[in-house]
Design a protein around this motif. Structure first.
Motif, PDB file in Angstrom:
ATOM      1  N   TRP A 452     -22.625 -37.460 -49.048  1.00 16.64           N
ATOM      2  CA  TRP A 452     -22.173 -38.669 -48.347  1.00 16.64           C
ATOM      3  C   TRP A 452     -21.820 -38.337 -46.897  1.00 16.64           C
ATOM      4  CZ3 TRP A 452     -18.381 -41.071 -45.651  1.00 16.64           C
ATOM      5  CH2 TRP A 452     -18.391 -42.480 -45.626  1.00 16.64           C
ATOM      6  N   ASP A 455     -25.032 -37.536 -44.925  1.00 17.62           N
ATOM      7  CA  ASP A 455     -25.794 -38.768 -44.630  1.00 17.62           C
ATOM      8  C   ASP A 455     -25.133 -39.534 -43.478  1.00 17.62           C
ATOM      9  OD1 ASP A 455     -27.496 -38.133 -46.678  1.00 17.62           O
ATOM     10  OD2 ASP A 455     -26.682 -39.596 -48.104  1.00 17.62           O
ATOM     11  N   TYR A 459     -26.627 -40.589 -39.849  1.00 17.26           N
ATOM     12  CA  TYR A 459     -26.554 -41.982 -39.390  1.00 17.26           C
ATOM     13  C   TYR A 459     -25.971 -42.019 -37.974  1.00 17.26           C
ATOM     14  CZ  TYR A 459     -24.864 -46.880 -39.439  1.00 17.26           C
ATOM     15  OH  TYR A 459     -24.604 -48.195 -39.151  1.00 17.26           O
ATOM     16  N   ARG A 522     -19.770 -45.531 -56.385  1.00 16.69           N
ATOM     17  CA  ARG A 522     -20.253 -46.887 -56.104  1.00 16.69           C
ATOM     18  C   ARG A 522     -19.604 -47.408 -54.811  1.00 16.69           C
ATOM     19  NH1 ARG A 522     -19.239 -48.408 -60.979  1.00 16.69           N
ATOM     20  NH2 ARG A 522     -21.139 -47.549 -61.811  1.00 16.69           N
ATOM     21  N   ASN A 525     -20.955 -45.688 -51.753  1.00  9.59           N
ATOM     22  CA  ASN A 525     -22.305 -46.166 -51.439  1.00  9.59           C
ATOM     23  C   ASN A 525     -22.260 -47.541 -50.787  1.00  9.59           C
ATOM     24  OD1 ASN A 525     -23.209 -43.828 -52.531  1.00  9.59           O
ATOM     25  ND2 ASN A 525     -24.143 -44.731 -54.353  1.00  9.59           N
ATOM     26  N   GLU A 526     -21.373 -48.393 -51.281  1.00  9.87           N
ATOM     27  CA  GLU A 526     -21.237 -49.740 -50.696  1.00  9.87           C
ATOM     28  C   GLU A 526     -20.804 -49.645 -49.227  1.00  9.87           C
ATOM     29  OE1 GLU A 526     -19.637 -51.949 -54.628  1.00  9.87           O
ATOM     30  OE2 GLU A 526     -18.366 -52.117 -52.847  1.00  9.87           O
ATOM     31  N   ALA A 528     -21.317 -47.217 -47.183  1.00  9.12           N
ATOM     32  CA  ALA A 528     -22.460 -46.760 -46.381  1.00  9.12           C
ATOM     33  C   ALA A 528     -23.465 -47.899 -46.194  1.00  9.12           C
ATOM     34  CB  ALA A 528     -23.120 -45.567 -47.065  1.00  9.12           C
ATOM     35  N   ASP A 529     -23.771 -48.605 -47.287  1.00 10.44           N
ATOM     36  CA  ASP A 529     -24.766 -49.686 -47.197  1.00 10.44           C
ATOM     37  C   ASP A 529     -24.321 -50.779 -46.232  1.00 10.44           C
ATOM     38  OD1 ASP A 529     -26.263 -48.329 -48.993  1.00 10.44           O
ATOM     39  OD2 ASP A 529     -25.727 -49.553 -50.740  1.00 10.44           O
ATOM     40  N   ASN A 530     -23.017 -50.944 -46.087  1.00 11.12           N
ATOM     41  CA  ASN A 530     -22.499 -51.973 -45.171  1.00 11.12           C
ATOM     42  C   ASN A 530     -22.225 -51.400 -43.782  1.00 11.12           C
ATOM     43  OD1 ASN A 530     -22.617 -53.878 -47.171  1.00 11.12           O
ATOM     44  ND2 ASN A 530     -20.536 -53.492 -47.888  1.00 11.12           N
ATOM     45  N   GLY A 531     -23.032 -50.423 -43.394  1.00 10.83           N
ATOM     46  CA  GLY A 531     -22.904 -49.880 -42.030  1.00 10.83           C
ATOM     47  C   GLY A 531     -21.617 -49.092 -41.850  1.00 10.83           C
ATOM     48  N   TYR A 532     -21.188 -48.410 -42.922  1.00 12.60           N
ATOM     49  CA  TYR A 532     -19.969 -47.587 -42.900  1.00 12.60           C
ATOM     50  C   TYR A 532     -18.752 -48.432 -42.535  1.00 12.60           C
ATOM     51  CZ  TYR A 532     -23.092 -43.793 -43.839  1.00 12.60           C
ATOM     52  OH  TYR A 532     -24.025 -43.006 -44.459  1.00 12.60           O
ATOM     53  N   GLU A 533     -18.599 -49.481 -43.315  1.00  8.36           N
ATOM     54  CA  GLU A 533     -17.462 -50.362 -43.065  1.00  8.36           C
ATOM     55  C   GLU A 533     -16.156 -49.608 -43.316  1.00  8.36           C
ATOM     56  OE1 GLU A 533     -17.486 -52.527 -47.483  1.00  8.36           O
ATOM     57  OE2 GLU A 533     -17.559 -53.733 -45.643  1.00  8.36           O
TER      58      GLU A 533
END
Ligand code: N01
Length: 542
Positions: A452, A455, A459, A522, A525-526, A528-533
């Motif tokens: 994580w 990655d 990014y 999970r 990952n969320e 990261a998927d949300n632009g590293y919120e």
């Protein structure tokens, strides 16, 4: 002096060369092409398994899941000899990994990081060591372990002791010879219950100083079941590991989805007996779903173990001292032993209850409790660690505005996802407080963090972002969530190192994340998927 415009010495400095540091170095250097410098206090790799060489030391995770998973070839090639990996073999494994992936050339051994300072004008970290190094890096990554600062209690008179004394967490590299010796072991946590049976077999006499009676479950250790490994694990390794990665504890096992309270007494006993026969983490891990959440369900299991102690130990007075009644099973770290309770049936072993008669002082010849004086040739402190934060505080880590990590965490550690803490941009923690870490099979947690973090760094590079820092609101919400999920569990019902209760004056805060590795993965990952919120990304100045 300013470093403005000057490139850093390294892309990343990694502290520690255990599982975390080795894995992080390999990933950043070999997959992401980054320059990495690792500093390691010891003179070899291994981390926990370099320092904890006490007799009987081994891991409670079954060997086939206590490993790196980044290389299919490594998984297929390496053969563990024991059902549970023993300390010398884990150390060999980590040395093998270091050699096979040529990791040593980026590790500086015999070097302790003394300080790390965030330079706001350049968004770089400046790291200093006890060997005189002073280097800069864009990222500071800690792979310092969660239980790596040994706690030798401050007992009056230790300096005067004329015999030998050791702490399990910094055991000598040479063999310690117990033959013919009168030995004391203080402490009955994981390290104590592993070492006590082995020391008892060698010493002339062993006295165990117990403060809190413990529940422990037989490991059923033995040689590895080769057929099982060759037929069920190796051909399906990715699926086995994937199951572990998404499980609560990092093991590929299924719990019983029934409540302990909804089945009949006979069914419950049958289930407990089957778990006891299988042993190890499976006893708790495959049992009823509510053992860790519901006190009445837990009581059935706690009483089952107390009955086993009554059956195993012959002397009724010793049984009484050994029975854990002041906390539920699983509220402290569940213990897994080999012949622990049987050891108290030996002629050369005695159990001293220091809850009722505390240690007053260590004398030149031994130990004096409130009502007795004992003579020893050796004292073994199996007294645990200043866990999760102790090793951080040994270094002077300073973030923005010169804020020290020690000040920032003075009321207990505060992190976002256990990965970052506000005020310390570009610093990442592998298995930091607030992550599942010590409540999971460590390599599974470590690898999740390594990937994580790596990655995220990629990014950042793609987006030309120089600095990243957890957002205050995200951190506050995560800390609240960590507390909220811990609150209803059994973990809150014991004085454990998870709560910092073993270190006088340490804030009582539940430090690891109890919500489970799969849920945590999970969530990460969320994010990261949300632009590293929850992270503030800054192009910064360089
Ligand atoms: O330390 P502990 P550990 N006077 O803190 C007692 C991991 N680990 O080194 O319970 C007298 O658990 C203390 O008493 P009490 C694992 O995560 C894993 O054994 O606080 N006694 C307790 O009995 C584990 O949990 C493996 O009342 C004092 C003991 O010392 C963690 O490391 C193997 C005392 C300390 O137990 C730490 O385990 C080994 C004092 N002043 C370790 N202070 C495996 O995977 C403390 N005690 C197998």
């Amino acid at each position: 002096m300013t470093n403005l415009g000057k490139p850093p010495d390294f892309d990343a400095v990694v502290i520690g060369a255990g599982f975390a540091g080795l894995g992080m170095l390999r990933r950043l250097r070999d997959e992401d092409g980054m320059s990495v410098q690792v500093y390691e206090t010891g003179d070899g790799v291994g981390g926990t398994w370099y320092w904890n060489r006490y007799p009987g030391a081994r891991c409670d995770s079954e060997s086939y899941v206590y490993c790196f998973s980044f290389s299919k070839e490594l998984l297929q090639d390496w053969d563990w000899s024991g059902k549970y990996p023993e300390q010398p073999e884990i150390l060999s494994y980590l040395n093998h990994v270091a050699d096979r992936f040529d990791l040593r050339r980026n590790i500086q051994f015999n070097t302790r990081v003394t300080s790390a300072r965030y330079l706001e004008d350049t968004s770089l970290w400046e790291v200093e060591t006890d060997q005189g190094d002073r280097v800069t890096a864009q990222f500071l990554i800690t792979g310092i372990g969660c239980i790596s600062s040994g706690n030798v209690p401050d007992i009056k008179g230790l300096d005067s002791f004329q015999g030998e004394w050791y702490h399990t967490g910094s055991w000598p590299h040479e063999k310690v010879d117990f033959a013919g010796k009168r030995v004391a072991v203080i402490g009955t946590g994981s390290s104590g219950i592993q070492s006590i049976p082995v020391i008892a077999e060698q010493a002339a006499h062993l006295s165990v100083f117990q403060r809190t009676p413990q529940y422990t479950v037989p490991a059923r250790h033995g040689t590895v079941d080769r057929k099982f490994i060759e037929e069920q694990i190796k051909p399906n390794y990715e699926a086995v590991l994937n199951k572990a990665r998404w499980s609560a504890g990092g093991f590929p096992i299924d719990r019983d989805e029934r409540s302990a309270l909804e089945v009949t007494e006979a069914e419950r006993m049958e289930s407990f007996e089957a778990g006891w026969a299988e042993g190890g983490i499976r006893f708790l891990g495959t049992s009823f779903k509510d053992i860790s959440m519901d006190r009445r369900a837990n009581d059935t299991m706690s009483e089952f173990i107390r009955n086993k102690i009554r059956e195993m130990v012959k002397d009724p007075e010793t049984v009484e001292k050994l029975l854990p009644t002041d906390h539920p099973f699983g509220s402290k770290r569940p213990l897994i032993d080999t012949n622990y309770f049987d050891t108290y049936n030996r002629e050369n072993v005695e159990l001293i209850d220091i809850r009722h008669s505390p240690i007053q002082e260590i004398t030149p010849k031994g130990i004096r409790t409130e009502d007795q004086e004992f003579e020893f040739d050796m004292i073994v402190f199996a007294t645990g660690f200043d866990a999760m934060t102790g090793t951080y505080f040994k270094m002077d880590i300073r973030g923005r505005n010169g804020l020290s990590l020690k000040e920032k965490w003075s009321e207990g550690p505060k992190t976002y996802l256990g990965l970052q803490t506000v005020g310390f941009p570009n610093m990442f923690m592998i298995t930091g407080p607030g992550s599942p870490s010590v409540l999971s099979n460590m390599p599974m947690s470590i690898e999740q963090h390594i990937d994580w973090i790596a990655d995220f760094l990629q990014y950042m590079r793609r987006g030309e972002i120089n600095s990243v820092e957890a957002d205050e609101n995200a951190e506050t919400a995560w800390v609240a969530h960590v507390n909220e999920v811990a609150e209803p569990t059994m973990y809150m019902l014991a004085d454990s190192w998870y709560l910092g209760a073993n270190i006088p004056g340490k804030p009582r805060v539940f430090m690891p994340y109890v919500g489970g590795l799969g849920n945590y993965r999970r969530k990460c990952n969320e994010v990261a998927d949300n632009g590293y919120e929850g992270f503030i990304l800054d192009a910064g100045r360089r």
